[in-house]
Design an enzyme around this catalytic site. Sequence first.
Site, short mmCIF file in Angstrom:
data_model
loop_
_atom_site.label_atom_id
_atom_site.label_comp_id
_atom_site.label_asym_id
_atom_site.label_seq_id
_atom_site.Cartn_x
_atom_site.Cartn_y
_atom_site.Cartn_z
N HIS A 1 -26.28 -38.72 25.60
CA HIS A 1 -27.47 -39.44 26.07
C HIS A 1 -27.80 -40.67 25.23
CE1 HIS A 1 -31.45 -38.56 28.39
NE2 HIS A 1 -31.13 -39.83 28.44
N TYR B 1 -34.38 -33.97 29.89
CA TYR B 1 -35.39 -34.09 30.95
C TYR B 1 -36.13 -32.78 31.19
CZ TYR B 1 -32.88 -38.39 32.33
OH TYR B 1 -32.26 -39.62 32.38
#
Length: 274
Positions: free
Chosen positions: A104, A46
């Site tokens: 992830h 992110y």
Amino acid sequence: MTRTTTVGPMPQIGYGTWNRAEQECYDGVVAAVEAGYRHIDTAEGYNNEEFVGRALKDTGLHRDDYFLTTKVAPESFGPGQIRPHVEASLEKLGVDRVDLLLLHYPSIGDEYEIEDFIAQFAAVYDAGLTSHIGVSNFTKRHLDRAVDLLGVRPLVTNQVECHVFMQNRPIVDHTRAKGISTTAYSPLARGAVADDPVIAEVAAKYGATNGQIALAFLMHEGHIVIPSSARKERIIENLAAGEIELDAGDMDKLRGLEKGMRLVNGPWCPQWDV
């Protein structure tokens, strides 16, 4: 159901920071903490961990008073790479451990051997850099292999796309059968729930918004939810969804909205279970 409900070690409602950059991320985390959130979700990918860390520090919350999740990007799964990347995340976040560390995605295109990157993941857990471990976007195949390789180290969650229009039953049911929770990302279907007349009908019954009903539905299914918003009033509204008690008839009505509306299906994704 209240906003303090937990699923395993995890507060059931968290504040998600995907697509929140720099100052917007900082302001969102501060607003979330002020509203009462005690679970913050971020990720290496992110590119906002330092803003999450700064915001948490500036709120004055004691480290033991919030649950912090980050994720290792699949591009970081190469031999010997996971620990340095986790240490970099911890430095950006300003903590010596996270509460939950996730992988992830599975390795993109199975570029890296799962035996190797799961061994690296286990070593990070054994070293105390995270209190708990989990995965994200893992299919049945990847999840089963990870569980086998981790041995006695428990996975606490699989974070996957899950919302009223794509309830992701194949992996959700498989995950639950293994005693692992589901964390629902994109729980509001990126805003699509706001326009649905069935959700609106249920919302009117409870004096709630469509978004609150969509979140309450997932929580009643036993899932953790991590909605994201940059608007303070929406951040507060989402948290209040934890106080809504949906009856069995309304749960059935909402389950009927399933239509396979998957939002995340890029070239970096595995072949999803159907």
